[in-house]
Design a protein around this motif. Structure first.
Motif, PDB file in Angstrom:
ATOM      1  N   THR A  90       0.834  -1.202   0.000  1.00 32.67           N
ATOM      2  CA  THR A  90       0.000   0.000   0.000  1.00 32.67           C
ATOM      3  C   THR A  90       0.870   1.254   0.000  1.00 32.67           C
ATOM      4  O   THR A  90       2.021   1.235   0.415  1.00 32.67           O
ATOM      5  N   LYS A  92       0.459   5.575   0.798  1.00 37.64           N
ATOM      6  CA  LYS A  92      -0.294   6.774   1.168  1.00 37.64           C
ATOM      7  C   LYS A  92       0.588   7.971   0.825  1.00 37.64           C
ATOM      8  O   LYS A  92       1.736   8.046   1.244  1.00 37.64           O
ATOM      9  N   GLU A 101      -4.426   7.289  -1.410  1.00 35.08           N
ATOM     10  CA  GLU A 101      -4.191   6.067  -0.646  1.00 35.08           C
ATOM     11  C   GLU A 101      -4.680   4.905  -1.492  1.00 35.08           C
ATOM     12  O   GLU A 101      -5.829   4.867  -1.916  1.00 35.08           O
ATOM     13  N   LYS A 102      -3.803   3.953  -1.745  1.00 29.96           N
ATOM     14  CA  LYS A 102      -4.141   2.869  -2.671  1.00 29.96           C
ATOM     15  C   LYS A 102      -3.216   1.689  -2.433  1.00 29.96           C
ATOM     16  O   LYS A 102      -2.254   1.776  -1.661  1.00 29.96           O
ATOM     17  N   GLY A 103      -3.507   0.576  -3.094  1.00 31.35           N
ATOM     18  CA  GLY A 103      -2.667  -0.599  -2.916  1.00 31.35           C
ATOM     19  C   GLY A 103      -2.749  -1.544  -4.092  1.00 31.35           C
ATOM     20  O   GLY A 103      -3.550  -1.364  -5.024  1.00 31.35           O
ATOM     21  N   THR A 199      -6.064  -0.323   1.173  1.00 30.94           N
ATOM     22  CA  THR A 199      -5.388   0.739   1.914  1.00 30.94           C
ATOM     23  C   THR A 199      -4.527   0.150   3.021  1.00 30.94           C
ATOM     24  O   THR A 199      -4.473  -1.059   3.215  1.00 30.94           O
TER      25      THR A 199
END
Length: 244
Positions: A90, A92, A101-103, A199
């Motif tokens: 992930t 941020k 914010e992602k993964g 996240t």
């Protein structure tokens, strides 16, 4: 975001990744012979992700970028068998007026030849890979296969592998791929890929399988417009008069 190699964010990430990859290549043969899910092997494979933690805020003349990487290894017997991934990564990132914010999901495969210096000769055991990429894509389109070899880490889109009629063992010669460093600094960080459902909270969840299954089920319901809830009664339906 400016993708110029001189961008301080891009340059700093690439520098740390290159340092980690050099250590990885040096020690590859010593841990590549370990059992795939042995206690020490996984830590060796993914130790380079720890290097990403030490990259602090980046400040330019009038811009400050704060970012934080996180990762989690999945349990082989429970979480991986359900989700298909070995690892969740992930990111941020915050800068003025923007928060991201992602993964991504990663399934790791070890080069099964370990004898050739030719990158195109890297071969992978594909026995479970078809199922694993299918399972990952059920949860997120931001899913990838990461191939570990004496050359470093290479990233392949899971959707390309999933779409193949038969997965070939000479995987780097058969599918689109890029180095890990290029993928992180030029694709993942600049926001060309990544799933906002995955996240840091997901990576740190105690019951990851149930949480991701819940996310996937909710997404499926939204996409189809269907719901498991009972339909409300039509308020215009007249009630029957009770018999006297």
């Amino acid at each position: 975001m400016n993708l110029n190699p001189e961008n301080p964010l891009i340059a700093k990430i690439e520098k740390h990744i290159d340092q980690a990859i050099r250590r990885y290549k040096k020690n590859f043969k010593s841990f590549a012979t370990k059992e795939e899910h042995g206690s020490g092997a996984v830590a060796d494979w993914f130790g380079l992700f720890n290097d990403l933690y030490i990259i602090g805020p980046i400040e330019g003349e009038d811009t400050r970028i704060d970012f934080e990487f996180n990762h989690r290894l999945l349990s082989p017997r429970t979480e991986e068998s359900t989700i298909g991934a070995d690892l969740i990564v992930t990111l941020k990132m915050e800068l003025e007026g923007l928060k991201v914010e992602k993964g991504i999901l990663l399934q790791h495969k070890l080069d099964s030849s370990m004898s050739s210096d030719n990158k195109s000769d890297v071969r992978v055991d594909t026995t479970l890979l078809k199922k694993q990429v299918k399972d990952m894509l059920t949860f997120s389109p931001s899913s990838y296969v990461m191939v570990s070899s004496i050359h470093g880490f290479d990233i392949i889109p899971a959707i390309e592998v999933s779409g193949a009629e038969k997965i070939k063992t000479d995987i780097l010669a058969s599918y689109s791929n890029m180095t890990f460093g290029h993928f992180i600094s030029r694709v993942f960080v600049p926001c060309f890929t990544g799933d906002s459902k995955i996240t840091g909270a997901v990576a740190e969840a105690n019951n990851l399988s149930e949480l991701l299954i819940s996310i996937s089920t909710r997404k499926s319901t939204q996409d189809t417009g269907k719901s498991d809830l009972p339909k409300p009664k039509n308020p215009r339906t007249p009630r029957k008069k009770p018999k006297k």
